[in-house]
Design an enzyme around this catalytic site. Structure first.
Site, mmCIF file in Angstrom:
data_model
loop_
_atom_site.group_PDB
_atom_site.id
_atom_site.type_symbol
_atom_site.label_atom_id
_atom_site.label_comp_id
_atom_site.label_asym_id
_atom_site.label_seq_id
_atom_site.Cartn_x
_atom_site.Cartn_y
_atom_site.Cartn_z
ATOM 1 N N CYS A 116 0.673 -1.344 0.085
ATOM 2 C CA CYS A 116 -0.007 0.152 -0.011
ATOM 3 C C CYS A 116 0.839 1.232 0.073
ATOM 4 O O CYS A 116 0.230 2.378 -0.248
ATOM 5 C CB CYS A 116 -1.024 0.042 1.158
ATOM 6 S SG CYS A 116 -2.227 -1.351 0.976
ATOM 7 N N HIS A 243 -3.030 7.437 1.513
ATOM 8 C CA HIS A 243 -3.684 5.970 1.029
ATOM 9 C C HIS A 243 -4.787 5.507 1.482
ATOM 10 O O HIS A 243 -5.055 5.883 2.970
ATOM 11 C CB HIS A 243 -2.405 4.945 1.388
ATOM 12 C CG HIS A 243 -3.045 3.682 1.426
ATOM 13 N ND1 HIS A 243 -3.471 3.147 0.354
ATOM 14 C CD2 HIS A 243 -2.956 2.649 2.511
ATOM 15 C CE1 HIS A 243 -3.932 1.900 0.657
ATOM 16 N NE2 HIS A 243 -3.750 1.546 1.855
ATOM 17 N N ASN A 273 -10.034 -0.083 -0.316
ATOM 18 C CA ASN A 273 -8.525 0.042 -0.176
ATOM 19 C C ASN A 273 -8.105 -0.805 -1.509
ATOM 20 O O ASN A 273 -7.964 -2.039 -1.618
ATOM 21 C CB ASN A 273 -8.133 -0.627 1.079
ATOM 22 C CG ASN A 273 -6.508 -0.817 1.100
ATOM 23 O OD1 ASN A 273 -5.807 -0.535 0.120
ATOM 24 N ND2 ASN A 273 -6.171 -1.320 2.214
HETATM 25 N N1 COA Z 1 -18.852 -7.270 9.492
HETATM 26 C C1 COA Z 1 -18.974 -7.721 10.776
HETATM 27 N N2 COA Z 1 -18.093 -7.844 11.815
HETATM 28 C C2 COA Z 1 -16.761 -8.012 11.380
HETATM 29 C C3 COA Z 1 -16.395 -7.537 9.991
HETATM 30 C C4 COA Z 1 -17.325 -7.341 9.155
HETATM 31 N N3 COA Z 1 -16.986 -6.917 7.822
HETATM 32 N N4 COA Z 1 -15.007 -7.453 10.138
HETATM 33 C C5 COA Z 1 -14.578 -7.896 11.502
HETATM 34 N N5 COA Z 1 -15.534 -8.059 12.109
HETATM 35 C C6 COA Z 1 -15.623 -8.509 13.468
HETATM 36 C C7 COA Z 1 -14.364 -9.185 13.731
HETATM 37 O O1 COA Z 1 -14.736 -10.531 13.793
HETATM 38 C C8 COA Z 1 -14.410 -8.925 15.186
HETATM 39 O O2 COA Z 1 -15.633 -9.854 15.887
HETATM 40 P P1 COA Z 1 -14.946 -10.583 17.693
HETATM 41 O O3 COA Z 1 -14.814 -9.373 18.399
HETATM 42 O O4 COA Z 1 -16.180 -11.319 17.791
HETATM 43 O O5 COA Z 1 -13.731 -11.417 17.137
HETATM 44 C C9 COA Z 1 -14.743 -7.356 15.511
HETATM 45 O O6 COA Z 1 -15.610 -7.394 14.282
HETATM 46 C C10 COA Z 1 -14.036 -6.568 15.480
HETATM 47 O O7 COA Z 1 -14.765 -5.473 16.238
HETATM 48 P P2 COA Z 1 -13.762 -4.312 16.501
HETATM 49 O O8 COA Z 1 -12.305 -4.599 17.072
HETATM 50 O O9 COA Z 1 -14.573 -3.301 17.295
HETATM 51 O O10 COA Z 1 -13.316 -3.750 14.884
HETATM 52 P P3 COA Z 1 -12.369 -2.589 14.757
HETATM 53 O O11 COA Z 1 -13.116 -1.230 15.064
HETATM 54 O O12 COA Z 1 -11.250 -2.851 14.940
HETATM 55 O O13 COA Z 1 -12.259 -2.403 13.055
HETATM 56 C C11 COA Z 1 -11.092 -3.105 11.155
HETATM 57 C C12 COA Z 1 -11.805 -3.624 12.631
HETATM 58 C C13 COA Z 1 -10.322 -4.193 10.504
HETATM 59 C C14 COA Z 1 -12.093 -2.537 10.372
HETATM 60 C C15 COA Z 1 -10.208 -2.380 11.698
HETATM 61 O O14 COA Z 1 -9.177 -2.768 12.655
HETATM 62 C C16 COA Z 1 -9.262 -1.648 10.634
HETATM 63 O O15 COA Z 1 -9.594 -1.038 9.756
HETATM 64 N N6 COA Z 1 -7.908 -1.757 10.764
HETATM 65 C C17 COA Z 1 -7.027 -1.634 9.615
HETATM 66 C C18 COA Z 1 -7.123 -2.278 8.303
HETATM 67 C C19 COA Z 1 -6.392 -1.616 7.320
HETATM 68 O O16 COA Z 1 -6.401 -0.501 7.164
HETATM 69 N N7 COA Z 1 -5.576 -2.454 6.524
HETATM 70 C C20 COA Z 1 -4.870 -2.141 5.490
HETATM 71 C C21 COA Z 1 -3.713 -1.220 5.969
HETATM 72 S S1 COA Z 1 -2.915 -0.517 4.379
#
Ligand code: COA
Length: 323
Positions: A116, A243, A273
Site C-alpha cells: 500500500c 493512502h 482500499n
Molecule cells: N462485519 C462484521 N463484523 C466484522 C467484520 C465485518 N465485515 N469484520 C470484522 N468483524 C468483527 C470481527 O470478527 C471481530 O469480532 P469478534 O470481536 O467477535 O472477534 C470484531 O468485528 C472486531 O471489532 P472491532 O475490534 O471493534 O473492530 P475495529 O473497530 O477494530 O475494526 C477493522 C476492524 C479491520 C475495520 C479495523 O481494525 C481496521 O480498519 N484496521 C486497519 C485495516 C487496514 O487498513 N488494512 C490495510 C492497511 S494498508
C-alpha cells in the site's frame, strides 16, 4: 527526508481505471456474516470495484497508463515503472508487458513492490530517475488486483479491499514550477511483517487493530518529517491525500497532524482500499471535484505491508484528466 535540488521532477499527467464490476456492502452481506451498517461505520466504505476472473493487474495498468499518457499529451516516455503486489505472474515483472501493450516496447520497464506504500516508493524512484538526469519522462503506474489474495470467507478483508489502477507521468522541469515534487520520506520495518502478509500459497492475513495504530503513527510522522524538511506549516497544506486504508485511519491522521479534516481528499467510500492504486485514484477524484488547483500545496502519505510507509510533498500542476 530528502529535498530535490535544482532540476526537478514535475507531474505532467494523471489517469485512472477501475474495473466495471461493483460489489456493494449489501452484496457482501448476502454471502458473509456482515452488514452495510458495520462496514460503513467501521471503514467508511460503501462499495468496491472487483476485477472479473481473467482480468489481471496488467489489464488495469494498461488502461490507466493510456489515460495518463493522454493527460500528459505524450505518446512515448523514457521508462515505465509499475507498483504492484499482485503481478500477473511471479516472473517476469508485469511492467514490460504493460509497456509493450502501450506501444512502448524497448524502453526500460520494471516492477516496484511496496504494497500500500507502493505508489509513494514508485513516485520517489521515478522522481530520482528524472532529477539525476537519466530520463526526461517516466510513466508510473500503481495497479493491483489484491482481491485475488483474499480468503473468500474472510468478512474483514473482503470488506476493505477493491481493485484498480492509477498512473502519472513525470517529466523533467524546474523545482519552482507548479507540479514539482519537492519533499520525500520513505521508511520500512520488516520486524512487523506479520501484521499484513500473504504467506506462500495462502490468503491475505491482517492484524486489524495493530495495523490501525501503526498506520496512524507512521503516516503522521512521515508527513511531519516532510513538512519540517520543507519548512511548510500544517496550516499551509491545502490538501492531504493519504493512502485510502480506512476512513477512520484518515480522520485520525488529520487529527494527529492538527489538519482540518476537510482538507483530506478521499473517495474510499466508492473504491475501498485499492493498494498501489489508492493515491492516484484519490488524486483523480480531487481533480474531478475541482478541489486540486494549480499551485496548491499537496502532501501524499501512505502505509502498508512490510511494514512500509512514506510521504511526498508537491505543488499541484494544471492538468486535466479524461473520464
Ligand atoms: N462485519 C462484521 N463484523 C466484522 C467484520 C465485518 N465485515 N469484520 C470484522 N468483524 C468483527 C470481527 O470478527 C471481530 O469480532 P469478534 O470481536 O467477535 O472477534 C470484531 O468485528 C472486531 O471489532 P472491532 O475490534 O471493534 O473492530 P475495529 O473497530 O477494530 O475494526 C477493522 C476492524 C479491520 C475495520 C479495523 O481494525 C481496521 O480498519 N484496521 C486497519 C485495516 C487496514 O487498513 N488494512 C490495510 C492497511 S494498508
Amino acid at each position: 527526508m530528502r529535498k530535490t535540488m535544482g532540476r526537478g521532477a514535475v507531474l505532467a499527467g494523471l489517469g485512472v481505471h477501475l474495473p466495471p464490476g461493483v460489489v456493494t456492502n449489501d452484496m457482501l452481506a448476502e454471502a458473509l456474516d456482515t452488514s452495510d451498517e458495520w462496514i460503513r461505520t467501521r471503514t467508511g466504505i460503501r462499495q468496491r470495484h472487483i476485477a472479473d476472473p481473467g482480468v489481471g493487474t496488467g489489464d488495469l495498468a494498461v488502461e490507466a497508463g493510456r489515460r495518463a499518457l493522454a493527460s500528459a499529451g505524450l505518446s512515448t516516455v523514457d521508462a515505465v515503472l509499475l507498483a504492484t503486489t499482485t503481478p500477473d505472474q511471479s516472473c517476469p515483472a508485469t511492467a514490460p508487458q504493460v509497456a509493450d501493450r502501450l506501444g512502448l516496447r524497448g524502453c526500460p520497464a520494471y516492477d516496484v513492490s511496496a504494497a500500500c506504500s507502493g505508489f509513494l516508493y514508485l513516485l520517489t524512484t521515478g522522481a530520482a530517475l528524472i532529477s539525476s538526469g537519466l530520463f526526461e519522462t517516466v510513466l508510473l503506474i500503481g495497479a493491483d488486483t489484491f482481491s485475488t489474495t483474499l480468503d473468500p470467507t474472510d468478512r474483514t478483508t473482503r470488506a476493505l479491499i477493491g481493485d484498480g489502477a492509477g498512473a502519472v507521468v513525470l517529466r523533467a522541469g524546474r523545482e519552482g514550477e507548479d507540479g514539482a515534487l519537492l519533499g520525500f520520506d520513505l521508511g520500512s520495518d520488516g520486524s512487523q511483517v506479520d501484521l499484513l502478509v500473504v504467506p506462500p500459497r495462502g490468503h491475505f492475513q491482517m492484524r486489524g487493530k495493530q495495523v490501525f495504530t501503526n498506520a496512524v503513527i507512521r503516516m503522521t510522522e512521515s508527513v511531519e518529517r516532510v513538512l519540517s524538511g520543507l519548512g511548510w506549516s500544517v496550516e499551509s497544506v491545502n490538501h492531504l491525500v493519504p493512502h485510502q486504508a480506512n476512513a477512520r485511519i484518515l480522520a485520525a491522521v488529520a487529527d494527529q497532524l492538527g489538519l482540518d479534516p476537510a482538507r483530506t481528499i478521499t473517495n474510499i467510500g466508492d473504491v475501498g482500499n485499492t493498494v498501489a492504486a489508492s493515491i492516484p485514484l484519490a488524486l483523480a477524484h480531487g481533480v474531478r471535484e475541482e478541489r486540486l488547483r494549480p499551485g496548491d500545496r499537496v502532501v501524499l502519505t501512505g502505509f502498508g505491508a512490510g511494514l512500509t510507509w512514506g510521504a511526498i510533498a508537491l505543488t499541484w500542476p494544471g492538468i486535466s484528466i479524461t473520464a
